[in-house]
Design a protein around this motif. Structure first.
Motif, PDB file in Angstrom:
ATOM      1  N   GLY A   1       0.824  -1.201   0.000  1.00  0.00           N
ATOM      2  CA  GLY A   1       0.000   0.000   0.000  1.00  0.00           C
ATOM      3  C   GLY A   1       0.856   1.248   0.000  1.00  0.00           C
ATOM      4  N   GLY A   2       0.221   2.377   0.278  1.00  0.00           N
ATOM      5  CA  GLY A   2       0.916   3.659   0.299  1.00  0.00           C
ATOM      6  C   GLY A   2       0.383   4.605  -0.756  1.00  0.00           C
ATOM      7  N   GLU A   3       0.596   5.898  -0.526  1.00  0.00           N
ATOM      8  CA  GLU A   3       0.080   6.925  -1.437  1.00  0.00           C
ATOM      9  C   GLU A   3       0.584   6.721  -2.861  1.00  0.00           C
ATOM     10  OE1 GLU A   3       1.497  10.439   0.408  1.00  0.00           O
ATOM     11  OE2 GLU A   3       0.069  10.361   2.087  1.00  0.00           O
ATOM     12  N   LYS A   4       1.869   6.434  -3.002  1.00  0.00           N
ATOM     13  CA  LYS A   4       2.470   6.293  -4.330  1.00  0.00           C
ATOM     14  C   LYS A   4       1.862   5.149  -5.115  1.00  0.00           C
ATOM     15  CE  LYS A   4       6.963   5.604  -6.578  1.00  0.00           C
ATOM     16  NZ  LYS A   4       8.430   5.453  -6.348  1.00  0.00           N
ATOM     17  N   TYR A   5       1.492   4.094  -4.427  1.00  0.00           N
ATOM     18  CA  TYR A   5       1.047   2.875  -5.103  1.00  0.00           C
ATOM     19  C   TYR A   5      -0.457   2.642  -5.022  1.00  0.00           C
ATOM     20  CZ  TYR A   5       6.057   2.101  -4.712  1.00  0.00           C
ATOM     21  OH  TYR A   5       7.414   2.247  -4.784  1.00  0.00           O
ATOM     22  N   ALA A   6      -1.210   3.642  -4.552  1.00  0.00           N
ATOM     23  CA  ALA A   6      -2.652   3.465  -4.354  1.00  0.00           C
ATOM     24  C   ALA A   6      -3.376   3.018  -5.626  1.00  0.00           C
ATOM     25  CB  ALA A   6      -3.270   4.740  -3.794  1.00  0.00           C
ATOM     26  N   PRO A   7      -3.159   3.666  -6.793  1.00  0.00           N
ATOM     27  CA  PRO A   7      -3.862   3.195  -7.998  1.00  0.00           C
ATOM     28  C   PRO A   7      -3.524   1.753  -8.356  1.00  0.00           C
ATOM     29  CG  PRO A   7      -2.977   5.406  -8.342  1.00  0.00           C
ATOM     30  CD  PRO A   7      -2.395   4.904  -7.056  1.00  0.00           C
ATOM     31  N   PHE A   8      -2.287   1.357  -8.124  1.00  0.00           N
ATOM     32  CA  PHE A   8      -1.878  -0.018  -8.412  1.00  0.00           C
ATOM     33  C   PHE A   8      -2.577  -0.992  -7.466  1.00  0.00           C
ATOM     34  CE2 PHE A   8       0.983  -3.686  -8.198  1.00  0.00           C
ATOM     35  CZ  PHE A   8       1.241  -3.914  -9.539  1.00  0.00           C
ATOM     36  N   ILE A   9      -2.605  -0.650  -6.187  1.00  0.00           N
ATOM     37  CA  ILE A   9      -3.214  -1.529  -5.182  1.00  0.00           C
ATOM     38  C   ILE A   9      -4.708  -1.715  -5.453  1.00  0.00           C
ATOM     39  CG2 ILE A   9      -3.814  -1.748  -2.740  1.00  0.00           C
ATOM     40  CD1 ILE A   9      -0.878  -2.203  -3.184  1.00  0.00           C
ATOM     41  N   TRP A  10      -5.427  -0.612  -5.649  1.00  0.00           N
ATOM     42  CA  TRP A  10      -6.882  -0.679  -5.696  1.00  0.00           C
ATOM     43  C   TRP A  10      -7.437  -1.100  -7.049  1.00  0.00           C
ATOM     44  CZ3 TRP A  10      -9.174  -1.109  -1.309  1.00  0.00           C
ATOM     45  CH2 TRP A  10      -8.625  -0.519  -0.169  1.00  0.00           C
ATOM     46  N   SER A  11      -6.605  -1.104  -8.080  1.00  0.00           N
ATOM     47  CA  SER A  11      -7.117  -1.548  -9.382  1.00  0.00           C
ATOM     48  C   SER A  11      -6.279  -2.674  -9.965  1.00  0.00           C
ATOM     49  CB  SER A  11      -7.161  -0.375 -10.364  1.00  0.00           C
ATOM     50  OG  SER A  11      -5.863   0.092 -10.666  1.00  0.00           O
ATOM     51  N   TYR A  12      -5.473  -3.321  -9.112  1.00  0.00           N
ATOM     52  CA  TYR A  12      -4.620  -4.417  -9.570  1.00  0.00           C
ATOM     53  C   TYR A  12      -5.470  -5.526 -10.174  1.00  0.00           C
ATOM     54  CZ  TYR A  12      -0.921  -7.960  -9.414  1.00  0.00           C
ATOM     55  OH  TYR A  12       0.014  -8.920  -9.745  1.00  0.00           O
TER      56      TYR A  12
ATOM     57  N   ASN B   1       3.595   6.017   5.017  1.00  0.00           N
ATOM     58  CA  ASN B   1       2.468   6.608   4.289  1.00  0.00           C
ATOM     59  C   ASN B   1       2.716   6.637   2.782  1.00  0.00           C
ATOM     60  OD1 ASN B   1       0.523   7.254   6.276  1.00  0.00           O
ATOM     61  ND2 ASN B   1       1.776   8.980   6.955  1.00  0.00           N
ATOM     62  N   LYS B   2       3.936   6.915   2.377  1.00  0.00           N
ATOM     63  CA  LYS B   2       4.209   7.033   0.946  1.00  0.00           C
ATOM     64  C   LYS B   2       4.158   5.688   0.245  1.00  0.00           C
ATOM     65  CE  LYS B   2       9.267   6.607   0.993  1.00  0.00           C
ATOM     66  NZ  LYS B   2       9.261   5.333   0.242  1.00  0.00           N
ATOM     67  N   GLY B   3       4.446   4.603   0.977  1.00  0.00           N
ATOM     68  CA  GLY B   3       4.463   3.280   0.371  1.00  0.00           C
ATOM     69  C   GLY B   3       5.879   2.781   0.184  1.00  0.00           C
ATOM     70  N   ASP B   4       6.069   1.482   0.348  1.00  0.00           N
ATOM     71  CA  ASP B   4       7.400   0.892   0.250  1.00  0.00           C
ATOM     72  C   ASP B   4       7.336  -0.433  -0.505  1.00  0.00           C
ATOM     73  OD1 ASP B   4       8.962   2.697   2.208  1.00  0.00           O
ATOM     74  OD2 ASP B   4       7.248   2.037   3.406  1.00  0.00           O
ATOM     75  N   ILE B   5       8.473  -0.773  -1.094  1.00  0.00           N
ATOM     76  CA  ILE B   5       8.641  -2.077  -1.735  1.00  0.00           C
ATOM     77  C   ILE B   5       9.566  -2.902  -0.848  1.00  0.00           C
ATOM     78  CG2 ILE B   5       9.577  -3.265  -3.765  1.00  0.00           C
ATOM     79  CD1 ILE B   5       8.748  -0.813  -5.405  1.00  0.00           C
ATOM     80  N   PHE B   6       9.234  -4.165  -0.684  1.00  0.00           N
ATOM     81  CA  PHE B   6       9.990  -5.057   0.193  1.00  0.00           C
ATOM     82  C   PHE B   6      10.590  -6.203  -0.608  1.00  0.00           C
ATOM     83  CE2 PHE B   6       6.770  -2.987   2.715  1.00  0.00           C
ATOM     84  CZ  PHE B   6       7.409  -2.676   3.911  1.00  0.00           C
ATOM     85  N   ALA B   7      11.861  -6.516  -0.320  1.00  0.00           N
ATOM     86  CA  ALA B   7      12.497  -7.711  -0.891  1.00  0.00           C
ATOM     87  C   ALA B   7      12.216  -8.874   0.045  1.00  0.00           C
ATOM     88  CB  ALA B   7      13.996  -7.490  -1.049  1.00  0.00           C
ATOM     89  N   TRP B   8      11.561  -9.900  -0.491  1.00  0.00           N
ATOM     90  CA  TRP B   8      10.969 -10.975   0.302  1.00  0.00           C
ATOM     91  C   TRP B   8      11.900 -12.190   0.300  1.00  0.00           C
ATOM     92  CZ3 TRP B   8       7.469  -8.758   2.902  1.00  0.00           C
ATOM     93  CH2 TRP B   8       6.470  -9.456   3.580  1.00  0.00           C
ATOM     94  N   THR B   9      12.888 -12.210   1.201  1.00  0.00           N
ATOM     95  CA  THR B   9      13.897 -13.278   1.204  1.00  0.00           C
ATOM     96  C   THR B   9      13.406 -14.513   1.954  1.00  0.00           C
ATOM     97  OG1 THR B   9      15.615 -11.577   1.172  1.00  0.00           O
ATOM     98  CG2 THR B   9      16.302 -13.833   1.695  1.00  0.00           C
ATOM     99  N   ALA B  10      13.154 -14.363   3.230  1.00  0.00           N
ATOM    100  CA  ALA B  10      12.669 -15.476   4.061  1.00  0.00           C
ATOM    101  C   ALA B  10      11.773 -14.889   5.143  1.00  0.00           C
ATOM    102  CB  ALA B  10      13.836 -16.241   4.680  1.00  0.00           C
ATOM    103  N   PRO B  11      10.539 -14.547   4.808  1.00  0.00           N
ATOM    104  CA  PRO B  11       9.673 -13.847   5.765  1.00  0.00           C
ATOM    105  C   PRO B  11       9.405 -14.655   7.029  1.00  0.00           C
ATOM    106  CG  PRO B  11       8.435 -14.596   3.831  1.00  0.00           C
ATOM    107  CD  PRO B  11       9.870 -14.769   3.513  1.00  0.00           C
ATOM    108  N   GLU B  12       9.386 -15.994   6.902  1.00  0.00           N
ATOM    109  CA  GLU B  12       9.140 -16.807   8.095  1.00  0.00           C
ATOM    110  C   GLU B  12      10.258 -16.672   9.113  1.00  0.00           C
ATOM    111  OE1 GLU B  12      11.678 -19.162   5.361  1.00  0.00           O
ATOM    112  OE2 GLU B  12       9.904 -17.885   5.159  1.00  0.00           O
ATOM    113  N   ARG B  13      11.445 -16.218   8.650  1.00  0.00           N
ATOM    114  CA  ARG B  13      12.582 -15.978   9.540  1.00  0.00           C
ATOM    115  C   ARG B  13      12.851 -14.480   9.712  1.00  0.00           C
ATOM    116  NH1 ARG B  13      15.575 -20.595  10.466  1.00  0.00           N
ATOM    117  NH2 ARG B  13      15.064 -22.395   9.171  1.00  0.00           N
TER     118      ARG B  13
END
Length: 711
Positions: free
Chosen positions: A526-537, A604-616
């Motif tokens: 989410g986030g302000e920058k990515y709102a159109p992408f999130i809500w109309s993906y 608030n602006k929105g972030d991208i995350f690199a998803w390596t090993a979320p369970e750890r």
């Protein structure tokens, strides 16, 4: 004495039609000799401040304005402009004053220099010329323009000249410039005019483009034996069409030349797309040269029917008031259509998307459908055109291409001529329009017919700037909750986006993956920058749809919000969703638990995350869109705060390396897929092992907090 910066800030430069093409980029023996002679001098002036005198620039100021039309010096000015652009590209920012330089020799040259200045450059393999040609905005047909070909050659040569120069050694172009100077002689000041230049170059002063066009177009009609059309053209261009466009005339020249030619180009381009049976590359070539030139319009207007079609688009307006009122009505009913659309049609500055929609409006205005029906069809086409898009790093961009226009114009013709909207939607078949876009428009049209009392509410929802007609994700909730849902959706967009994203995650995990990296998938939430992408993906694959879980989470989120919408504020209801989830959660060892609980992980602006090993808990939050930007494990943010370490302890890193927490000088703590690790210049391996063994929490966050306290 001037530099390029001081001249452009004083006198915007327009290279006039009278000028020849840019020659210093040619590949002839003479041009190559000139180029190889001047480039080392430009390098010395740029890097070592050695003065380079470019002598006199002759020109005149257009009609008493500050706009400079160079009559001698165009080649030197263009080379200097390309040098400044190259330096700006290397430094990461094109100076604002370079916008004051443009070409009028050909439309293609004007558009190329504008795109080079304004469009984003995506780095690719190859030299500078190849990289520019590989950009999405670069039109292959531009290569037929000698000025553009020359500019590409010069840019490649500039790259080769400065290839061994560090970027930091280049001037910033604002406080520092290449030491290249020249003097400007205003011919008007000395009671001279361009006849001096004309005599020097053995060429006569040309008629205006409009005068040329009128004479040559009428000559074509007469030559083809279409005498009645020639007579009609001659009469109306002097009377009815001039009266129509006179209120829109250029205030400086007091003529309709530009507005007429802009309108003519728009209509002629549409006719070329629809009625000219040429291969796409040959059609594209027509648009490189001006459509007002005989070699272009003779190919397009090869039948009387096509000329009649052109005239019909001019005759359809009864007055300037009619034209203005028509576009005002469409703009009022279709909020995402710019209020200046009609003006920009006559100015020749429509975007690709607007060109399609304006063509549809003109065609609809020639139909016999009721006004409400015409606007509804234009509205649906607005949605369909918005749907021709592609996701890029969490942002939706238009995916319109020149090669698509022919089929898209045909689809528009089919749609606007169908007896009903549903019938028209069945006829829209072009493969570049995703099936789900058309399917969703059919679904909404059926819903409007079955629930007319909610049609206006649905329109309000579609017109939200975050959605822009792309209502796939929220339409299921709208069908359940109706008008109140529209207000809730609008209110949701006004709250803290960090709070909103946490509340969404409290309703379930969803996967919006925008790409991959050496540290795993790149995801956003989410986030302000990515709102159109999130809500109309939207995806077209049912299996993929099941996997990402977006729809089920959104449905659950809105169902819960709607239950308490009148009791509390939206922000309070979002907080309740968060607290209910945290209280009901059976484990705090889940990454989602911490994303929802923390007020620092999601911005608030929105972030991208690199998803390596979320369970750890091995996740990196990127400051940009990929690993070239610095990044930090977001769980460290709370750990540093909880242990009273300063934010400076957060050790951001780049590329595929994992970030860390600097506990003290020489000692850092970081998470890996095999658990917490310590790097220290002060502790022995045995000491490090003993410290790690003293903390055996299953929760990586609690274990990290314990280790920080020990260290």
């Amino acid at each position: 004495m001037y530099t390029l910066k001081t001249l452009l800030e004083t006198h915007p430069i327009v290279i006039p039609m009278i000028q020849r093409d840019y020659a210093q980029g040619r590949t002839s023996v003479h041009a190559t000799r000139v180029r190889t002679s001047i480039l080392p001098k430009l390098k010395q002036a740029t890097l070592y401040d050695e003065q380079l005198d470019f002598d006199f620039i002759y020109g005149s100021l257009k009609d008493g304005t500050a706009i400079l039309h160079p009559l001698d010096g165009q080649q030197r000015l263009t080379t200097l402009y390309l040098l400044y652009w190259y330096i700006g590209y290397r430094k990461g920012g094109i100076p604002e004053y370079l916008k004051n330089f443009t070409y009028e020799t050909r439309i293609s040259a004007r558009d190329f220099f504008q795109a080079l200045r304004d469009e984003q450059m995506v780095e690719t393999d190859g030299d500078m010329s190849q990289m520019i040609q590989s950009q999405k905005w670069f039109r292959p047909a531009w290569l037929q323009d000698p000025t553009i070909k020359g500019a590409l050659v010069m840019l490649k040569a500039l790259e080769e000249t400065f290839i061994d120069s560090e970027t930091k050694s280049l001037p910033d172009l604002n406080e520092q410039e290449p030491n290249v100077t020249f003097q400007f002689l205003d011919l008007d000041t000395y009671d001279l005019d361009e006849t001096l230049y004309i005599k020097m170059n053995s060429r006569g002063k040309p008629l205006s483009p409009f005068e040329h066009f009128k004479a040559q177009f009428e000559q074509m009609l007469v030559a083809n034996g279409w005498t009645s059309l020639a007579k009609k053209f001659s009469q109306r261009i002097e009377k009815e069409w001039t009266d129509l466009l006179w209120p829109f005339r250029d205030s400086t020249t007091n003529t309709i030349d530009d507005v007429f030619l802009n309108y003519y180009r728009f209509v002629t381009g549409s006719i070329a797309f629809l009625h000219q049976s040429l291969p796409i590359n040959e059609k594209q070539a027509l648009f490189v040269e001006s459509l007002t030139l005989p070699e272009s319009f003779r190919k397009i207007y090869d039948t009387e029917a096509k000329v009649d079609l052109l005239f019909s688009f001019l005759d359809m307006w009864t007055s300037d008031v009619h034209l203005n009122d028509t576009f005002a009505q469409y703009c009022q009913q279709i909020p995402l259509l710019s209020d200046s659309t009609g003006d920009r049609l006559l100015q020749g500055t429509l975007t690709n998307e607007e060109q399609l929609l304006v063509y549809a409006i003109l065609r609809l205005e020639q139909s016999n459908f009721p006004t409400e029906d015409r606007i509804r069809r234009a509205y649906i086409l607005r949605n369909i055109i918005e749907g021709i898009r592609q996701g890029n790093q969490g942002i939706y961009n238009s995916n319109l291409r020149f090669s698509m226009f022919e089929d898209l114009y045909e689809d528009i013709d089919q749609f606007v001529s169908a007896s009903t909207v549903q019938e028209g939607l069945e006829k829209v078949t072009y493969p570049s329009i995703a099936e789900y876009v058309i399917a969703h428009e059919k679904e909404k049209q059926s819903y409007r017919e079955q629930h007319p009392q909610l049609a206006d509410s649905l329109t309000r929802l579609e017109n939200h700037p975050v959605l822009r007609g792309m209502t796939y994700r929220v339409f299921p909730s709208f069908k359940i909750h109706g008008e109140p849902f529209v207000q809730v959706f609008q209110d949701v967009q006004l709250v803290s986006q960090s709070l909103l994203t946490r509340a969404l995650l409290a309703c379930g995990e969803y996967d919006l993956t925008i790409g991959h990296s050496n540290l795993g998938k790149r995801r956003l939430f989410g986030g302000e920058k990515y709102a159109p992408f999130i809500w109309s993906y939207q995806v077209g694959n049912a299996q993929r749809e099941d996997m990402i879980q977006v729809q089920s989470v959104f449905n659950r989120f809105f169902d819960r919000l709607m239950q308490n919408r009148t009791a509390h504020s939206i922000s309070d209801n979002l907080e309740s969703l968060i607290q209910n989830y945290l209280q009901a959660s059976s484990s705090d060892q889940d990454w989602r638990y911490h994303f929802v609980a923390s007020e620092r992980i999601l911005s608030n602006k929105g972030d991208i995350f690199a998803w390596t090993a979320p369970e750890r808990f091995v996740i990196e939050r990127l400051r940009g869109v990929n690993l070239q930007s610095d990044h930090i494990n977001p769980f460290y943010l709370d750990l540093v705060e909880q242990t009273d370490l300063p934010d400076e302890a957060l050790q951001y890193t780049y590329y595929h390396e994992l970030s860390s927490i600097e506990v003290r000088s020489g000692t850092s703590l970081f998470l890996t897929t095999s658990g917490w690790k310590i790097h220290s210049d002060q502790l022995s391996d045995n000491q490090i092992e003993n410290i790690l063994n003293t903390s055996s929490h299953a929760n990586p966050s609690l274990q990290g907090k314990h280790l920080l306290q020990i260290l």
